[in-house]
Design a protein around this motif. Structure first.
Motif, PDB file in Angstrom:
ATOM      1  N   ASP A  71      31.045  45.379  37.072  1.00  0.00           N
ATOM      2  CA  ASP A  71      31.019  44.455  35.998  1.00  0.00           C
ATOM      3  C   ASP A  71      31.876  45.235  34.802  1.00  0.00           C
ATOM      4  O   ASP A  71      32.351  44.278  33.738  1.00  0.00           O
ATOM      5  N   ARG A  72      32.000  46.609  34.722  1.00  0.00           N
ATOM      6  CA  ARG A  72      32.960  47.162  33.890  1.00  0.00           C
ATOM      7  C   ARG A  72      34.340  47.187  33.916  1.00  0.00           C
ATOM      8  O   ARG A  72      35.206  47.138  32.954  1.00  0.00           O
ATOM      9  N   PHE A  73      34.841  46.590  35.210  1.00  0.00           N
ATOM     10  CA  PHE A  73      36.109  46.570  35.499  1.00  0.00           C
ATOM     11  C   PHE A  73      36.561  44.985  35.880  1.00  0.00           C
ATOM     12  O   PHE A  73      37.876  44.736  35.556  1.00  0.00           O
ATOM     13  N   LEU A  74      35.873  44.363  36.493  1.00  0.00           N
ATOM     14  CA  LEU A  74      35.995  42.886  36.951  1.00  0.00           C
ATOM     15  C   LEU A  74      35.338  42.035  36.042  1.00  0.00           C
ATOM     16  O   LEU A  74      34.197  41.982  35.707  1.00  0.00           O
ATOM     17  N   HIS A  75      35.940  40.788  35.806  1.00  0.00           N
ATOM     18  CA  HIS A  75      35.639  39.547  35.180  1.00  0.00           C
ATOM     19  C   HIS A  75      35.620  38.566  35.978  1.00  0.00           C
ATOM     20  O   HIS A  75      36.678  38.311  36.699  1.00  0.00           O
ATOM     21  N   VAL A  76      34.567  37.959  36.525  1.00  0.00           N
ATOM     22  CA  VAL A  76      34.610  36.768  37.408  1.00  0.00           C
ATOM     23  C   VAL A  76      33.737  35.664  36.756  1.00  0.00           C
ATOM     24  O   VAL A  76      32.378  35.887  36.235  1.00  0.00           O
ATOM     25  N   ASP A  77      34.085  34.320  36.857  1.00  0.00           N
ATOM     26  CA  ASP A  77      33.430  33.290  36.424  1.00  0.00           C
ATOM     27  C   ASP A  77      33.967  31.974  37.306  1.00  0.00           C
ATOM     28  O   ASP A  77      34.637  32.476  38.532  1.00  0.00           O
ATOM     29  N   ALA A  78      33.188  30.865  36.941  1.00  0.00           N
ATOM     30  CA  ALA A  78      33.546  29.870  37.851  1.00  0.00           C
ATOM     31  C   ALA A  78      35.051  29.413  38.104  1.00  0.00           C
ATOM     32  O   ALA A  78      35.629  28.856  39.160  1.00  0.00           O
ATOM     33  N   ARG A  79      36.040  29.704  37.076  1.00  0.00           N
ATOM     34  CA  ARG A  79      37.405  29.310  36.926  1.00  0.00           C
ATOM     35  C   ARG A  79      38.401  30.415  37.392  1.00  0.00           C
ATOM     36  O   ARG A  79      39.221  30.289  38.065  1.00  0.00           O
ATOM     37  N   THR A  80      37.928  31.554  36.920  1.00  0.00           N
ATOM     38  CA  THR A  80      39.046  32.709  36.938  1.00  0.00           C
ATOM     39  C   THR A  80      38.442  34.077  37.366  1.00  0.00           C
ATOM     40  O   THR A  80      37.080  34.150  37.407  1.00  0.00           O
ATOM     41  N   VAL A  81      39.239  34.948  37.800  1.00  0.00           N
ATOM     42  CA  VAL A  81      38.907  36.231  38.279  1.00  0.00           C
ATOM     43  C   VAL A  81      39.859  37.083  37.612  1.00  0.00           C
ATOM     44  O   VAL A  81      41.327  36.691  37.469  1.00  0.00           O
ATOM     45  N   GLY A  82      39.478  38.347  37.244  1.00  0.00           N
ATOM     46  CA  GLY A  82      40.460  39.302  36.637  1.00  0.00           C
ATOM     47  C   GLY A  82      40.024  40.338  36.425  1.00  0.00           C
ATOM     48  O   GLY A  82      38.736  40.878  36.695  1.00  0.00           O
ATOM     49  N   TRP A  83      41.049  41.451  35.833  1.00  0.00           N
ATOM     50  CA  TRP A  83      40.565  42.753  35.572  1.00  0.00           C
ATOM     51  C   TRP A  83      40.283  42.841  33.963  1.00  0.00           C
ATOM     52  O   TRP A  83      40.924  42.292  33.299  1.00  0.00           O
ATOM     53  N   ARG A  84      39.030  43.444  33.797  1.00  0.00           N
ATOM     54  CA  ARG A  84      38.918  43.542  32.239  1.00  0.00           C
ATOM     55  C   ARG A  84      39.576  44.082  31.362  1.00  0.00           C
ATOM     56  O   ARG A  84      40.310  45.194  31.793  1.00  0.00           O
ATOM     57  N   SER A  85      40.211  43.569  30.356  1.00  0.00           N
ATOM     58  CA  SER A  85      41.202  44.201  29.284  1.00  0.00           C
ATOM     59  C   SER A  85      40.699  45.376  28.647  1.00  0.00           C
ATOM     60  O   SER A  85      41.388  46.355  28.363  1.00  0.00           O
ATOM     61  N   ASP A  86      39.440  45.555  28.434  1.00  0.00           N
ATOM     62  CA  ASP A  86      38.728  46.908  27.896  1.00  0.00           C
ATOM     63  C   ASP A  86      38.152  47.857  28.948  1.00  0.00           C
ATOM     64  O   ASP A  86      37.663  48.766  28.555  1.00  0.00           O
ATOM     65  N   PRO A  98      43.609  36.697  33.105  1.00  0.00           N
ATOM     66  CA  PRO A  98      42.724  36.094  34.041  1.00  0.00           C
ATOM     67  C   PRO A  98      43.650  35.137  34.996  1.00  0.00           C
ATOM     68  O   PRO A  98      44.370  34.228  34.575  1.00  0.00           O
ATOM     69  N   GLN A  99      43.445  35.429  36.154  1.00  0.00           N
ATOM     70  CA  GLN A  99      43.990  34.606  37.315  1.00  0.00           C
ATOM     71  C   GLN A  99      43.142  33.372  37.833  1.00  0.00           C
ATOM     72  O   GLN A  99      41.612  33.458  38.082  1.00  0.00           O
ATOM     73  N   LEU A 100      43.697  32.264  37.769  1.00  0.00           N
ATOM     74  CA  LEU A 100      42.824  31.000  38.309  1.00  0.00           C
ATOM     75  C   LEU A 100      42.305  31.416  39.759  1.00  0.00           C
ATOM     76  O   LEU A 100      43.274  31.647  40.748  1.00  0.00           O
ATOM     77  N   ARG A 101      41.098  30.997  40.174  1.00  0.00           N
ATOM     78  CA  ARG A 101      40.559  31.396  41.342  1.00  0.00           C
ATOM     79  C   ARG A 101      41.459  30.343  42.455  1.00  0.00           C
ATOM     80  O   ARG A 101      41.793  30.865  43.520  1.00  0.00           O
ATOM     81  N   GLN A 102      41.933  29.127  42.199  1.00  0.00           N
ATOM     82  CA  GLN A 102      42.594  28.168  42.936  1.00  0.00           C
ATOM     83  C   GLN A 102      43.991  28.971  43.266  1.00  0.00           C
ATOM     84  O   GLN A 102      44.450  28.999  44.449  1.00  0.00           O
ATOM     85  N   HIS A 103      44.464  29.478  42.298  1.00  0.00           N
ATOM     86  CA  HIS A 103      45.884  30.161  42.532  1.00  0.00           C
ATOM     87  C   HIS A 103      45.866  31.610  43.367  1.00  0.00           C
ATOM     88  O   HIS A 103      46.623  31.782  44.323  1.00  0.00           O
ATOM     89  N   VAL A 104      44.840  32.334  43.054  1.00  0.00           N
ATOM     90  CA  VAL A 104      44.391  33.456  43.838  1.00  0.00           C
ATOM     91  C   VAL A 104      44.104  32.971  45.535  1.00  0.00           C
ATOM     92  O   VAL A 104      44.744  33.673  46.437  1.00  0.00           O
ATOM     93  N   ALA A 105      43.324  32.059  45.704  1.00  0.00           N
ATOM     94  CA  ALA A 105      43.164  31.521  46.911  1.00  0.00           C
ATOM     95  C   ALA A 105      44.305  31.322  47.773  1.00  0.00           C
ATOM     96  O   ALA A 105      44.540  31.356  48.678  1.00  0.00           O
ATOM     97  N   PHE A 106      45.090  30.561  47.156  1.00  0.00           N
ATOM     98  CA  PHE A 106      46.314  29.882  47.534  1.00  0.00           C
ATOM     99  C   PHE A 106      47.173  31.207  47.890  1.00  0.00           C
ATOM    100  O   PHE A 106      48.036  31.245  49.047  1.00  0.00           O
ATOM    101  N   VAL A 107      47.458  32.261  46.976  1.00  0.00           N
ATOM    102  CA  VAL A 107      48.264  33.610  47.390  1.00  0.00           C
ATOM    103  C   VAL A 107      47.763  34.135  48.640  1.00  0.00           C
ATOM    104  O   VAL A 107      48.743  34.506  49.294  1.00  0.00           O
ATOM    105  N   PHE A 108      46.421  34.044  48.753  1.00  0.00           N
ATOM    106  CA  PHE A 108      45.978  34.943  49.993  1.00  0.00           C
ATOM    107  C   PHE A 108      45.982  34.352  51.229  1.00  0.00           C
ATOM    108  O   PHE A 108      46.036  34.682  52.337  1.00  0.00           O
ATOM    109  N   TRP A 109      45.506  33.061  50.997  1.00  0.00           N
ATOM    110  CA  TRP A 109      45.422  32.300  52.287  1.00  0.00           C
ATOM    111  C   TRP A 109      46.204  30.989  52.061  1.00  0.00           C
ATOM    112  O   TRP A 109      45.513  29.659  51.998  1.00  0.00           O
ATOM    113  N   PRO A 110      47.379  30.939  52.158  1.00  0.00           N
ATOM    114  CA  PRO A 110      48.265  29.881  51.788  1.00  0.00           C
ATOM    115  C   PRO A 110      48.116  28.810  53.144  1.00  0.00           C
ATOM    116  O   PRO A 110      48.561  27.518  52.946  1.00  0.00           O
ATOM    117  N   GLU A 111      47.852  29.214  54.251  1.00  0.00           N
ATOM    118  CA  GLU A 111      47.982  28.203  55.431  1.00  0.00           C
ATOM    119  C   GLU A 111      46.665  27.550  55.849  1.00  0.00           C
ATOM    120  O   GLU A 111      46.535  26.990  56.882  1.00  0.00           O
TER     121      GLU A 111
END
Length: 416
Positions: free
Chosen positions: A79-94, A41-54
C-alpha cells in the motif's frame, strides 16, 4: 528503501532483503508497466486490454484482478507503493524507491550538462555500469518493446560518447572495454567494429584488431549474408600494411625537466586527435597551432609526435629559422632527408627523383644515371616539380604525420 532493477534480470530488494514472491514473467511485466507509467493512474480497462488483448473484456479484467492480487500479496508494504481502486491502478506518487532506469537517465542528463570532461566521463561511466542489459529481456509483452528500444539506443549513444572521450584521453584500455560492449550487444554494427579495431591498433594490439575484423566478417555473413562495407575493409587493409612494419609501443616515461607532462591541454589534445582520425579515415588535413610565445604550442606538438611514434605512425619533423626565411623549400628538404622518408626515394621513377634533386642535390651523386633537371621556366615544369615532391612524401608508409615548428619563419614557397 525499495531497490528495483529492471535493466537486465528483474531484481527487487526491500530493507536489504531480496523479494522473492514476484517471480513470474507476468508479475514482472505488470510491476514494470505500473512503475514506468507512474506519471498518471492507469484505467483498469486499459491495462487489461494491454496485457490480454485477445480475450474478452470481462476475462481480461478478471485476469488483471487476479494478477494484481498476487502482486499486492508478494510486494512488502504494497500500500506504500501501489494505489488500487475500482477504476484505476498505479504507482503512488509519494512512494520512495530506487529504480535503475531512473538513475540511468539521470546519469545521461548529468553527462549532457557537465562542463568538465572528468564530470562527463564519470556520468557516462555511471550510466554504463547501470545498464546491465536490456530492459527486462525475458519479457515479450508488446508494450515493452518501444521503451526497451529507446533505452537501448540511449545506452549505445552513451557508450559511443564514452569511448570517444576515453580515446581522446588515450585511455585505450578502458575505451576498448566499452567498445567491446558495443560489439557484444550488437554483433552486426560495423561502426562499433571499426571503433574497436582502431582502438586495439592504437593500444598496440594489431593482432586483436584483425581478429575483430574477422569476427565482423563472420557475423555479417551469418546474420545478414552481407560483406563488410568499403570503410571497414579499408581500415583492415590499413592494419595489414601496418603489420609489415616493426611495432613500437611507447612506454609512458616519468616526466623529466626536458619532457614536462602535458597539463591543461585536454581540449586542444582532443581537437588534434579528432583531426588525426579524420586524416586516417581518408581526409588529409592540416592543423595550425597558434598562440602567444611560451604557452606550450611546441610541447603540445611534441606530445602528438611522441604518441604517433609509439603507434608506428610515420613521423617527420622540421623547424623553420629566421635566418632561413629566404631559403626556398628548406622545411620540405628536411622532411625528405629524414630517415623515414629518405629511404623511400628509391621507389620513385628516375623522372621524379630528378625533380626531387632540385632540393636534394646529393641524389645526383647517389644516382649518377639521373638526367640533369632543366631550369623551371614554364608553369608545367613547376607543376611537375611539386608533383614529384608529393610523390616523394607519399612514398613513405601511411599514415603519415608531418610537423613544421616555428612556421612563422617559413619561406613563401613552402607555405604555398
Amino acid at each position: 528503501m525499495l531497490h528495483i532493477r529492471l535493466l537486465g534480470d528483474f531484481s527487487l530488494t526491500y530493507r536489504d532483503e531480496t523479494v522473492t514472491g514476484i517471480n513470474t514473467p507476468r508479475l514482472h511485466s505488470l510491476f514494470a508497466y505500473l512503475l514506468l507509467h507512474r506519471a498518471a493512474p492507469q484505467l483498469r480497462q486499459h491495462v487489461a486490454f494491454v496485457f490480454w488483448p485477445e480475450t474478452s473484456e470481462a476475462q481480461a479484467r478478471n485476469n488483471l484482478r487476479q494478477v494484481l492480487h498476487q502482486l499486492r500479496y508478494a510486494l512488502p508494504d504494497s500500500d506504500r507503493f501501489l494505489h488500487v481502486d475500482a477504476r484505476t491502478v498505479g504507482w503512488r506518487s509519494d512512494a520512495t524507491f530506487f529504480l535503475d532506469v531512473d538513475e540511468f537517465e539521470r546519469a545521461l542528463a548529468l553527462a549532457d550538462t557537465a562542463e568538465r570532461a572528468d564530470d562527463k566521463r564519470a556520468a557516462l561511466e555511471r550510466a554504463a555500469d547501470l545498464y546491465r542489459a536490456d530492459l527486462l529481456p525475458s519479457c515479450y509483452d508488446e508494450w515493452i518493446s518501444a521503451e526497451r528500444d529507446r533505452l537501448r539506443q540511449r545506452h549505445r549513444q552513451a557508450l559511443v560518447r564514452l569511448v570517444d572521450l576515453l580515446e581522446a584521453r588515450r585511455d585505450y584500455a578502458q575505451a576498448i572495454h566499452h567498445a567491446q560492449r558495443l560489439v557484444r550487444d550488437e554483433p552486426v554494427d560495423e561502426d562499433a567494429y571499426c571503433r574497436l579495431m582502431r582502438l586495439l591498433a592504437l593500444n598496440g594490439d594489431r593482432t586483436g584488431a584483425m581478429r575483430a575484423y574477422q569476427s565482423c566478417v563472420a557475423n555479417l555473413q551469418r546474420e545478414l549474408e552481407a560483406e563488410p562495407s568499403r570503410t571497414t575493409r579499408e581500415l583492415y587493409e590499413g592494419l595489414l600494411r601496418m603489420e609489415s612494419r616493426p611495432m613500437r609501443v611507447a612506454a609512458r616515461q616519468p616526466a623529466t625537466e626536458t619532457t614536462p607532462p602535458l597539463v591543461g591541454r585536454g581540449r586542444e589534445w582532443e581537437r588534434l586527435q579528432a583531426a588525426w582520425l579524420q586524416a586516417v579515415e581518408g581526409s588529409p588535413g592540416f592543423v595550425l597551432v597558434t598562440g602567444e610565445a611560451g604557452i606550450g604550442k611546441s610541447r603540445l606538438a611534441e606530445e602528438l609526435l611522441s604518441w604517433a611514434d609509439g603507434q608506428s605512425i610515420t613521423v617527420a619533423r622540421t623547424r623553420s629559422y629566421a635566418a632561413e626565411g629566404q631559403l626556398s623549400l628548406a622545411p620540405a628538404a628536411d622532411w625528405l632527408r629524414s630517415d623515414v622518408l629518405r629511404k623511400n626515394l628509391a621507389k620513385l621513377d628516375p623522372v621524379w627523383r630528378t625533380e626531387v634533386s632540385r632540393i636534394l642535390p646529393e641524389l645526383v651523386s647517389e644516382y649518377p644515371e639521373l638526367p640533369p633537371h632543366e631550369p623551371m621556366t614554364e608553369y608545367g615544369q613547376r607543376q611537375r616539380f611539386f608533383e614529384a615532391l608529393a610523390r616523394a612524401v607519399l612514398a613513405a608508409p601511411q599514415p603519415l604525420l608531418l610537423l613544421i615548428d616555428d612556421l612563422q619563419w617559413c619561406d613563401q614557397e613552402t607555405l604555398e
